[in-house]
Enzyme design. Sequence first.
Site, short mmCIF file in Angstrom:
data_model
loop_
_atom_site.label_atom_id
_atom_site.label_comp_id
_atom_site.label_asym_id
_atom_site.label_seq_id
_atom_site.Cartn_x
_atom_site.Cartn_y
_atom_site.Cartn_z
N ASN A 51 0.83 -1.14 -0.12
CA ASN A 51 0.11 -0.10 0.02
C ASN A 51 0.93 1.34 -0.09
O ASN A 51 2.00 1.18 0.56
CB ASN A 51 -0.84 -0.02 1.35
CG ASN A 51 -1.86 -0.96 1.24
OD1 ASN A 51 -2.48 -1.50 0.10
ND2 ASN A 51 -2.05 -1.79 2.23
N GLY A 52 0.33 2.34 -0.78
CA GLY A 52 1.17 3.39 -0.83
C GLY A 52 2.02 3.57 -1.89
O GLY A 52 2.87 4.68 -1.89
N CYS A 53 1.95 2.70 -2.76
CA CYS A 53 2.89 2.97 -4.19
C CYS A 53 1.47 3.19 -5.35
O CYS A 53 0.81 2.43 -5.34
CB CYS A 53 3.38 1.65 -4.41
SG CYS A 53 4.70 1.02 -3.13
N GLN A 54 2.43 3.98 -6.13
CA GLN A 54 1.35 4.30 -7.43
C GLN A 54 1.41 3.10 -8.23
O GLN A 54 0.32 2.78 -8.97
CB GLN A 54 2.13 5.44 -8.03
CG GLN A 54 1.67 6.76 -7.39
CD GLN A 54 2.28 8.05 -8.23
OE1 GLN A 54 3.25 7.72 -8.83
NE2 GLN A 54 1.63 9.36 -8.17
N SER A 55 2.52 2.52 -8.38
CA SER A 55 2.62 1.40 -9.26
C SER A 55 2.15 0.04 -8.30
O SER A 55 2.16 0.06 -7.29
CB SER A 55 3.95 0.85 -9.63
OG SER A 55 4.73 2.20 -10.30
#
Length: 145
Positions: A51-55
């Site tokens: 969680n917290g990654c754009q990818s």
Amino acid sequence: MTMSNLPNKEKLIRNFSRCHDWEEKYLYIIELGAQLPALTAQQRHPNNLINGCQSQVWIEMTLAEDGTVLFAGDSDAAIVKGLVVMVFSLYQHLLPQQIIKLDIKSFFADLELSQHLTPGRSQGLEAMVRTIRARAECLCMQTNV
């Protein structure tokens, strides 16, 4: 490249310093990611999604017989996949409690990585590190270390 053949911290720094500009450094990061072994469908489980990654980034952590943490991972973005390899290189062959204590922010600062990543990628990198530390804490609790 198998996970056991990851470059160590010193080799990463050496290779990175040989790059003449940031375009070459990005190409090196992408090259690292291209060597990451493919994940199985089972390893792409939502529990392994960061969680917290754009990818999309998947990281699986398991304990080896000697108590060190084994990593598997992948991303749908080439540069992020290379960043996954860099993070794994720093944490390979460590015990869960060593992973929790290791400050890798200084390593990325030395490479001037944070200044050259987009804010989204920097946040994603931080999310990976936070998640790995949290999972290492869980592994410590599971093994009563």
